[in-house]
Each structure stands twice: as structure tokens, then as C-alpha cells.
Design a protein around this motif. Structure first.
Motif, PDB file in Angstrom:
ATOM      1  N   THR A 238      47.159  60.824  54.725  1.00  0.00           N
ATOM      2  CA  THR A 238      46.036  59.890  54.553  1.00  0.00           C
ATOM      3  C   THR A 238      46.492  58.562  53.962  1.00  0.00           C
ATOM      4  O   THR A 238      45.844  57.534  54.169  1.00  0.00           O
ATOM      5  CB  THR A 238      44.953  60.498  53.636  1.00  0.00           C
ATOM      6  OG1 THR A 238      45.543  60.863  52.387  1.00  0.00           O
ATOM      7  CG2 THR A 238      44.299  61.700  54.284  1.00  0.00           C
ATOM      8  N   PHE A 239      47.628  58.584  53.237  1.00  0.00           N
ATOM      9  CA  PHE A 239      48.142  57.319  52.702  1.00  0.00           C
ATOM     10  C   PHE A 239      48.721  56.449  53.818  1.00  0.00           C
ATOM     11  O   PHE A 239      48.865  55.245  53.671  1.00  0.00           O
ATOM     12  CB  PHE A 239      49.214  57.588  51.645  1.00  0.00           C
ATOM     13  CG  PHE A 239      48.653  58.111  50.356  1.00  0.00           C
ATOM     14  CD1 PHE A 239      48.082  57.249  49.430  1.00  0.00           C
ATOM     15  CD2 PHE A 239      48.677  59.460  50.079  1.00  0.00           C
ATOM     16  CE1 PHE A 239      47.547  57.728  48.239  1.00  0.00           C
ATOM     17  CE2 PHE A 239      48.149  59.958  48.896  1.00  0.00           C
ATOM     18  CZ  PHE A 239      47.580  59.086  47.977  1.00  0.00           C
ATOM     19  N   TYR A 241      47.772  56.930  57.436  1.00  0.00           N
ATOM     20  CA  TYR A 241      46.786  56.703  58.502  1.00  0.00           C
ATOM     21  C   TYR A 241      45.356  56.546  57.980  1.00  0.00           C
ATOM     22  O   TYR A 241      44.456  56.235  58.756  1.00  0.00           O
ATOM     23  CB  TYR A 241      46.829  57.865  59.493  1.00  0.00           C
ATOM     24  CG  TYR A 241      48.183  58.056  60.137  1.00  0.00           C
ATOM     25  CD1 TYR A 241      48.626  57.201  61.145  1.00  0.00           C
ATOM     26  CD2 TYR A 241      49.037  59.075  59.730  1.00  0.00           C
ATOM     27  CE1 TYR A 241      49.868  57.364  61.733  1.00  0.00           C
ATOM     28  CE2 TYR A 241      50.279  59.255  60.308  1.00  0.00           C
ATOM     29  CZ  TYR A 241      50.688  58.396  61.303  1.00  0.00           C
ATOM     30  OH  TYR A 241      51.919  58.564  61.875  1.00  0.00           O
ATOM     31  N   GLY A 242      45.150  56.803  56.694  1.00  0.00           N
ATOM     32  CA  GLY A 242      43.798  56.764  56.161  1.00  0.00           C
ATOM     33  C   GLY A 242      43.082  58.073  56.449  1.00  0.00           C
ATOM     34  O   GLY A 242      43.412  58.761  57.422  1.00  0.00           O
ATOM     35  N   PRO A 243      42.105  58.432  55.625  1.00  0.00           N
ATOM     36  CA  PRO A 243      41.379  59.694  55.862  1.00  0.00           C
ATOM     37  C   PRO A 243      40.521  59.600  57.110  1.00  0.00           C
ATOM     38  O   PRO A 243      39.735  58.667  57.262  1.00  0.00           O
ATOM     39  CB  PRO A 243      40.511  59.840  54.605  1.00  0.00           C
ATOM     40  CG  PRO A 243      40.385  58.468  54.049  1.00  0.00           C
ATOM     41  CD  PRO A 243      41.620  57.725  54.433  1.00  0.00           C
ATOM     42  N   ASN A 244      40.716  60.530  58.005  1.00  0.00           N
ATOM     43  CA  ASN A 244      39.842  60.586  59.180  1.00  0.00           C
ATOM     44  C   ASN A 244      39.804  62.018  59.693  1.00  0.00           C
ATOM     45  O   ASN A 244      40.702  62.828  59.459  1.00  0.00           O
ATOM     46  CB  ASN A 244      40.285  59.618  60.283  1.00  0.00           C
ATOM     47  CG  ASN A 244      41.622  59.966  60.886  1.00  0.00           C
ATOM     48  OD1 ASN A 244      41.707  60.860  61.729  1.00  0.00           O
ATOM     49  ND2 ASN A 244      42.681  59.280  60.455  1.00  0.00           N
ATOM     50  N   THR A 322      35.810  66.468  52.302  1.00  0.00           N
ATOM     51  CA  THR A 322      34.872  65.344  52.368  1.00  0.00           C
ATOM     52  C   THR A 322      34.046  65.248  51.098  1.00  0.00           C
ATOM     53  O   THR A 322      33.691  64.152  50.659  1.00  0.00           O
ATOM     54  CB  THR A 322      33.945  65.503  53.587  1.00  0.00           C
ATOM     55  OG1 THR A 322      34.737  65.789  54.736  1.00  0.00           O
ATOM     56  CG2 THR A 322      33.162  64.230  53.844  1.00  0.00           C
ATOM     57  N   LEU A 326      37.900  62.702  50.241  1.00  0.00           N
ATOM     58  CA  LEU A 326      39.204  62.576  50.874  1.00  0.00           C
ATOM     59  C   LEU A 326      39.116  62.800  52.382  1.00  0.00           C
ATOM     60  O   LEU A 326      40.127  62.749  53.072  1.00  0.00           O
ATOM     61  CB  LEU A 326      40.197  63.578  50.272  1.00  0.00           C
ATOM     62  CG  LEU A 326      40.602  63.304  48.818  1.00  0.00           C
ATOM     63  CD1 LEU A 326      41.487  64.423  48.300  1.00  0.00           C
ATOM     64  CD2 LEU A 326      41.321  61.957  48.713  1.00  0.00           C
ATOM     65  N   ASP A 328      36.660  62.161  56.164  1.00  0.00           N
ATOM     66  CA  ASP A 328      36.068  61.028  56.865  1.00  0.00           C
ATOM     67  C   ASP A 328      34.689  60.790  56.277  1.00  0.00           C
ATOM     68  O   ASP A 328      33.720  61.462  56.611  1.00  0.00           O
ATOM     69  CB  ASP A 328      35.963  61.352  58.359  1.00  0.00           C
ATOM     70  CG  ASP A 328      35.658  60.112  59.172  1.00  0.00           C
ATOM     71  OD1 ASP A 328      34.903  59.269  58.671  1.00  0.00           O
ATOM     72  OD2 ASP A 328      36.191  59.977  60.285  1.00  0.00           O
ATOM     73  N   THR A 329      34.598  59.833  55.348  1.00  0.00           N
ATOM     74  CA  THR A 329      33.349  59.621  54.620  1.00  0.00           C
ATOM     75  C   THR A 329      32.467  58.564  55.262  1.00  0.00           C
ATOM     76  O   THR A 329      31.453  58.181  54.695  1.00  0.00           O
ATOM     77  CB  THR A 329      33.645  59.198  53.164  1.00  0.00           C
ATOM     78  OG1 THR A 329      34.496  58.048  53.195  1.00  0.00           O
ATOM     79  CG2 THR A 329      34.310  60.320  52.405  1.00  0.00           C
TER      80      THR A 329
END
Length: 393
Positions: A238-239, A241-244, A322, A326, A328-329
Motif C-alpha cells: 500500500t505504500f 500502490y496505495g490502498p485499493n 477497511t 487501510l 479502499d476507503t
């Protein structure tokens, strides 16, 4: 040998005819055709909307591909042998609680598949936040679509049919939140199943059937994989690509099948020592045919048990990840985890009332999530008993 015939559990097999026959692999043809149609739709519509949903994302296309794969795996065995399907259904329906759970899951799946045509995405409705469900009341906090009634304990707001299940913060309709949350849960279950089941089955069957160095290598890899928690890998990625949600299902799908593979390997070891497998080998039947006709059908119940144990875990993990912000919010994939947090954390939104004053925000998703997880477990256990090939004899 085939156990489908109740009057003759062990039937003679003409292996020369079986080995020499050249039948059309209809299941493979259906899979390629289905994925081809999906690829054509993807090229035609892109990400700008299609017949079912506006602005489908990459996760939506992966989800649709997963549905095609699941349909190709599940449907043909049911229609190819109606008599066997009927016998298994007779065994399954002896468990009435499982039938109720199966009916719930069937309605759930139909609702999720057809709902995007009728249910809009979650929309803002500023000024209508935290409206109570119809026929219920909640303490008046300044925004009330229905009548405000004076009671001995102060003013209360009555719910209206404009929001029959109430609303969350910023006026999000609970009907839309619950539907899209159910769809997100189903997407997680479908995609991870399509990733985990083939990997676990292939590794478990090859490891158990071939044995030797191949077994040592594959089980060694499983040990290494199980020593690396998928949750930690997801957090690290996630660092980058980001949380998804797509990242979550891919990571947990690729790193959560180790225990299932071990179950399949154990079952394969037992099956390969059966007399009918040894007889097939002695008759000169190829390894591929032995695996396809004897081993794979007999490990199917083990695969099913493993899958129905893993799917609820990953569904709960997605909601938990979620919940702690952490996952996909964004509102593109409304998750039960985010809705539960909005309902249980009064500080989630600056004007949120107390937890019990907005009970509908956390209670409805919690009930749906719990009933869904329980139903999957119950149906999985009942299906294991129903499709056990030994029961067909």
C-alpha cells in the motif's frame, strides 16, 4: 473407475477407447468464448460505462472474468449428469438449515448480479445525514426530513419512507450503502476464489501424485508462503500502490491458498493408493487421464471445504482492513468495514451522534456480514457431505 452408477459402483472401463477418444473440450471452449466476449466488451466500452454499470473499473472487469470462470467450473457438472445432481441435492436438502442458508446466498447473489441495473451508486444528500429508518425515531440533531416530535426525553426525529433504512453521514442512503457493500463483499469472494482454488488444486494434486523432489519443492514453497503473512505484504504494497481493493484481493488470493493445498495433497496421497488407481496405472492409463478421471473428482470435496473456510476469512479481513482505514476507503467500493466504522466511531464525522443514536448505520451491515459468513460456512459443510464421491456409490 466411475462410481456414478448406483447399481454398478465399479464398472469396467475400456481404457483403449478412453485414451484414444478425441472429444471436444466444451468447458475450455466455453471459457475462451466467455472471456473473449468480455474482452470485446472491455475494448468497446472501456471504462466509460456499459449496459450494466457506469464507469466500470479494472476491478469490475476482473470480477466479471471471475464470474465467467466460476460459471464454467460450476454449471457443466450440474447439467451434464442430472441424476447425480438429483442424488446430491437429496443428500443436501436433508440439512434444512443448510437449505435456508443456500436460499439466502442465492437471493444474495441474484441481488448483487442484477442490482447494478436498478440501484444507484451512493449519492450525497447534504442536510439529510443520520435520518432514522422508517417507523423509528432518533434524537433530533438539527437535520430531520420527517416530523420532529416533542417527547418527555426531548425532541426526536421520525424516519420517513424517503430513507426506509435510514441514512448515514452526509445523507448517504443506507439502501445504497448496503447493496454496494454486499457487492464489494461478493467481488472479494469471487475473485479470491478464482485465484486460490486453481493454484491450491494444482499444487496439491501435483505434489501428492508425483511425490519425491517435486513434493518437497512444492511443499517447501508452501511453507515459505505461509510464513509470510498476506496482511504484512498488503501493508507494504500500500505504500507503493496505495490502498485499493484490487490490490487486496490479489495479494490475499495469491498468498492464502497454502493450507488448502496441503489438504488437497493429503487427499491426493490417499486416493493414489486406492486399488482403482493402481489398476488404471497397471492398465497403462496415462497419468493425465488418471488425474482427470480419478484424482480430481475425489479431491473436489476437499477443495470445496478449503474454499468455504478461506472465503469467509478473507471477507472478514477485507472488512477489518477497511475498518482500520487501510482498505479502499473511497465511496467507489463501499465496504461494510467502512460503514461499520462510520457507525461505531462517533468521531468519524464531525456531526455524528452517539453510537446508539445511529444504530442502523452499524447494525444492518453487521447483521448482513455475519449472516453471510455463517451461511457460507454452513453451505460449505453441507456441500462437502453432498458431493463426496463416496456417497454416490
Amino acid at each position: 473407475m466411475s462410481n456414478d452408477d448406483e447399481t454398478a459402483p465399479i464398472a469396467p472401463v475400456d481404457w483403449d477407447r478412453v485414451e484414444g477418444s478425441r472429444s471436444v473440450p466444451w468447458r475450455l471452449v466455453a471459457l475462451v468464448a466467455g472471456l473473449g466476449v468480455l474482452a470485446a466488451a472491455r475494448l468497446h466500452y472501456g471504462e466509460h460505462g456499459d449496459l450494466l454499470i457506469d464507469f466500470p473499473s479494472r476491478l469490475t472487469w476482473v470480477y466479471r472474468a471471475s464470474l465467467v470462470v466460476l460459471a464454467v467450473i460450476v454449471v457443466p457438472p450440474l447439467v451434464r449428469s442430472p441424476e447425480r445432481t438429483r442424488r446430491r441435492w437429496e443428500r443436501f436438502k436433508s440439512n434444512r438449515f443448510a437449505v435456508v442458508c443456500l436460499a439466502y446466498l442465492a437471493v444474495y447473489v441474484l441481488f448483487v448480479l442484477l442490482g447494478p441495473v436498478y440501484v444507484e451508486r451512493v449519492q450525497l444528500a447534504l442536510g439529510y445525514g443520520h435520518q432514522p429508518p422508517a417507523f423509528f425515531t432518533a434524537p433530533f440533531t438539527g437535520d430531520c426530513l420527517g416530523p420532529v416530535v416533542e417527547t418527555g426525553g426531548g425532541q426526536v426525529c421520525r424516519g420517513t419512507l424517503n430513507f426506509p433504512l435510514g441514512s448515514a453521514h452526509m445523507g448517504y442512503d443506507m439502501r445504497a450503502i448496503l447493496f454496494w457493500g454486499m457487492r464489494t463483499t461478493f467481488q472479494v469472494a469471487a475473485i479470491t476464489t478464482v485465484i486460490m482454488v486453481p493454484l491450491a488444486t494444482a499444487v496439491g494434486v501435483v505434489s501428492g501424485y508425483v511425490g519425491g523432489r517435486v513434493d518437497t519443492f512444492l511443499m517447501g514453497y508452501v511453507d515459505i508462503q505461509q510464513s509470510v503473512p498476506a496482511f504484512v505484504v498488503y501493508i507494504i504494497l500500500t505504500f507503493v500502490y496505495g490502498p485499493n481493493l484490487l490490490l487486496l484481493v490479489v495479494v490475499f488470493g495469491l498468498l492464502s491458498w497454502g493450507s488448502m493445498a496441503r489438504l488437497v495433497r493429503s487427499e491426493t496421497l490417499q486416493r493414489t493408493e486406492e486399488s482403482y488407481v493402481e489398476a488404471a496405472r497397471a492398465a497403462g492409463v496415462s497419468h493425465l487421464t488418471v488425474l482427470r478421471r480419478h484424482v480430481l473428482p475425489n479431491v473436489s470435496n476437499t477443495v470445496l471445504v478449503g474454499a468455504t473456510q478461506k472465503i469467509p476469512q478473507i471477507v472478514l479481513i477485507e472488512a477489518g482492513v477497511t475498518f482500520i482505514a487501510l482498505g479502499d476507503t473511497g465511496r467507489w467500493y463501499p465496504s461494510f468495514g467502512q460503514t461499520l466504522r462510520a457507525g461505531l466511531d462517533p468521531g468519524f464525522y464531525y456531526s455524528s451522534p452517539g453510537v446508539m443514536d445511529m444504530w442502523w448505520v452499524w447494525l444492518f451491515p453487521a447483521v448482513i456480514l455475519a449472516v453471510t459468513v455463517i451461511s457460507i460456512n454452513v453451505v460449505g459443510d453441507a456441500l462437502r457431505d453432498a458431493i463426496d464421491p463416496r456417497g454416490d456409490a
